[in-house]
Design an enzyme around this catalytic site. Structure first.
Site, PDB file in Angstrom:
ATOM      1  N   LYS A  66       0.809  -1.224   0.000  1.00 42.94           N
ATOM      2  CA  LYS A  66       0.000   0.000   0.000  1.00 42.94           C
ATOM      3  C   LYS A  66       0.843   1.276   0.000  1.00 42.94           C
ATOM      4  O   LYS A  66       0.484   2.247  -0.653  1.00 42.94           O
ATOM      5  CB  LYS A  66      -0.930   0.009   1.204  1.00 42.94           C
ATOM      6  N   GLU A 118      -4.332   7.198   8.020  1.00 44.62           N
ATOM      7  CA  GLU A 118      -5.037   8.061   7.064  1.00 44.62           C
ATOM      8  C   GLU A 118      -6.420   8.423   7.583  1.00 44.62           C
ATOM      9  O   GLU A 118      -6.912   7.836   8.541  1.00 44.62           O
ATOM     10  CB  GLU A 118      -5.100   7.422   5.672  1.00 44.62           C
ATOM     11  N   HIS A 128     -15.953  -7.190   4.684  1.00 48.22           N
ATOM     12  CA  HIS A 128     -15.074  -6.470   3.758  1.00 48.22           C
ATOM     13  C   HIS A 128     -14.969  -7.169   2.414  1.00 48.22           C
ATOM     14  O   HIS A 128     -14.065  -6.890   1.641  1.00 48.22           O
ATOM     15  CB  HIS A 128     -13.659  -6.300   4.327  1.00 48.22           C
ATOM     16  N   ARG A 183      -4.866  -8.035 -11.563  1.00 47.14           N
ATOM     17  CA  ARG A 183      -5.366  -9.300 -12.120  1.00 47.14           C
ATOM     18  C   ARG A 183      -6.738  -9.072 -12.731  1.00 47.14           C
ATOM     19  O   ARG A 183      -7.311  -7.986 -12.607  1.00 47.14           O
ATOM     20  CB  ARG A 183      -5.510 -10.318 -10.980  1.00 47.14           C
TER      21      ARG A 183
END
Ligand code: ADP
Length: 497
Positions: free
Chosen positions: A118, A202, A237, A294
């Site tokens: 990330k 964040e 999620h 992908r």
């Protein structure tokens, strides 16, 4: 330019079949790989050749990169498609396949490793005019310094693991007094899950929607996007209902998001099909979340609204062709929705419900596509993701697509395992989904398992089919008591479907 004549699909189930179907249409021979649990699987029967990799657990079969490459060389395979999951986002696999002189239907190793981290991803896109969630773009260890930054960003904040995936190592902090404790928890969770305790902080985006852009890039620097998919309906999620286009994007935002996504692809010299994920907030602002390097589970909705076969494009790109269309050639036609049919119990917190598909009949008719890898009488294996099928519809507009999906769900006949279908039907009927006014908290906000407890017509039809199955089984089987009791349970279940 090297043309592909034999393609190995390093995957199983619906995605292996989906890739092989396009290969067949292009006159390309196909090779399947399989584990002992998948000897009779449809993808194995469909392929021209098949190779046994090993025992059922994926680390002894579908994840054996070296063995897959060795077998490919032995069989004269000239390209490998990794599908999704398994080896699809493994940079080493992309490198080794290429080094063996075999075409890899996916990006180069560097693009995979940059986008797999990330923080590296944030840094790579920083100078490319891509909006990032306000916060840090580097790892932080110093707790007081992190706390000070959190105050500057403004609560609520999210502490995230750099190496994160599957929602692990993520903690929401609402108040400064909880910061230290939550940061320590995030670091230890990240260390045990990923062997890397780096975290960053964040802004926690309020009322977030998950909107992603499908991309395709050739080896000649051409990158186009195929508009967005909205995947905000998630449980744990993980996505369960997806659609294209989104109900909320304006043409201007769609254009800006598409351009940002193309920039992300340029930032990592991307090649092939990929997806850039964004969070979209209540004010209409959007922020880069991550890139999936992908072909994704939900790619069919983009295929249906654009008329592009993404697997065909992946194959042509690997062969060295330029993209066969330009951005301005693409348009959105109608509306498409996908629901994921998982063998899971939506009444019991979506726990997997593995078993035998005693009754399995797909819906049919105008505008319906079912991508699956199982047939009636087969078992849903315990070793892999419990997805039975993807049910996808296409219609003239969103309203018609929702009605078509409800009709398709009602036609689907599944007994023997519980599935996410009743939950999907609930979603498709819900006022929040129908109006487009929903976010990633849809399940928490609107769903209670007892809402599914109403008897409907399709339950009765499944019960009738089960009755027929039971009659036939009594003739064939000597151990009727077990058969009867499992059918009895299934029948009871379906009465309240
Ligand atoms: P992972 O790689 O662990 O899946 P992601 O960064 O893709 O992590 O985030 C997973 C989900 O968490 C997103 O789909 C979104 O719903 C939520 N999420 C991530 N970052 C934020 C944020 N800054 N604010 C609000 N929700 C977020």
């Amino acid at each position: 330019m090297k043309s592909i004549s034999k393609l190995l699909v390093a995957n199983r189930g619906e995605i292996a079949l989906r890739v092989m179907r396009t290969a067949k249409e292009m006159g390309i021979k196909t090779v399947a790989v399989y584990s002992e649990a998948d000897r009779n699987a449809l993808h194995v029967r469909y392929a021209d050749e098949a190779v046994l990799l090993g025992p059922p657990p994926s680390n002894q079969s579908y994840l054996l990169a070296d063995k897959i490459i060795e077998e490919s060389l032995r069989l004269g395979v000239d390209a490998i498609h990794p599908g999704y999951g398994f080896l699809s986002e493994n940079a080493e696999f992309s490198r080794k396949v290429r080094e063996a002189g075999i075409l890899f239907l996916g990006p180069k190793p560097d693009a995979i490793s940059t986008m797999g981290d990330k923080l590296m991803a944030k840094q790579a896109v920083k100078s490319y005019d891509v909006p990032l969630v306000p916060g840090l773009d580097e790892a932080i260890e110093d707790v007081p310094a992190a706390k000070k930054l959190a105050e500057e960003i403004g609560y609520p904040v999210l502490i995230k693991a750099a190496a994160g995936g599957g929602g692990k190592g993520m903690r929401i902090v609402h108040d400064t007094k909880d910061f230290e404790e939550q940061m320590q928890l995030a670091v230890s969770e990240a260390t045990s899950a990923f062997g890397d305790g780096s975290v960053f902080v964040e802004k926690y985006v309020d009322s977030p929607r998950h909107i992603e852009i499908q991309l395709i890039a050739d080896q000649h620097g051409n990158v186009v996007h195929l508009f967005e998919r909205e995947c905000s309906v998630q449980r744990r999620h993980q996505k369960v209902v997806e659609e294209a286009p989104s109900a909320v994007l304006t043409p201007e935002t769609r254009k800006a998001m598409g351009e940002a996504a193309v920039n992300v692809a340029k930032a990592c010299n991307y090649e092939g099909a990929g997806t850039v994920e964004f969070i979209y907030d209540a004010s209409g602002a959007f922020y880069f979340l991550e890139m999936n390097t992908r072909l994704q589970v939900e790619h069919p909705v983009s295929e249906l609204i654009t008329g592009v076969d993404l697997v065909r494009e992946q194959i042509r790109i690997a062969e060295g062709h330029e993209l066969s269309f330009k951005q301005e050639d693409l348009q959105i036609h109608g509306h498409s929705i996908e629901v994921r049919v998982y063998a899971e119990d939506p009444r019991e917190n979506f726990v997997p419900d593995i078993g035998n598909l005693k009754v399995y009949q797909r819906p049919q008719g105008p505008g319906i596509r079912v991508d699956d890898g199982l047939e009636e009488g087969m078992d849903v294996p315990i070793y892999y993701d419990p997805m039975i099928a993807k049910l996808i519809v296409h219609a003239g507009d969103r309203e018609q697509a929702m009605d078509r999906m409800i009709r398709a769900i009602d036609e689907y006949r599944i007994a023997g395992v519980k599935t996410t279908l009743p939950f999907c039907r609930f979603t498709l009927e819900h006022e929040a989904f129908r109006s487009g006014n929903f976010d990633t908290h849809f399940v928490q906000k609107h769903y209670e398992p007892q809402m599914l407890d109403r008897r409907d017509e399709s339950g009765e039809k499944v019960a009738a089919l089960l009755g027929a199955w039971l009659l036939q089984n009594q003739k064939e089987s000597t151990s009727q008591s077990t058969a009867q009791s499992s059918v009895g349970n299934a029948w009871k279940r379906n009465r309240t479907m």
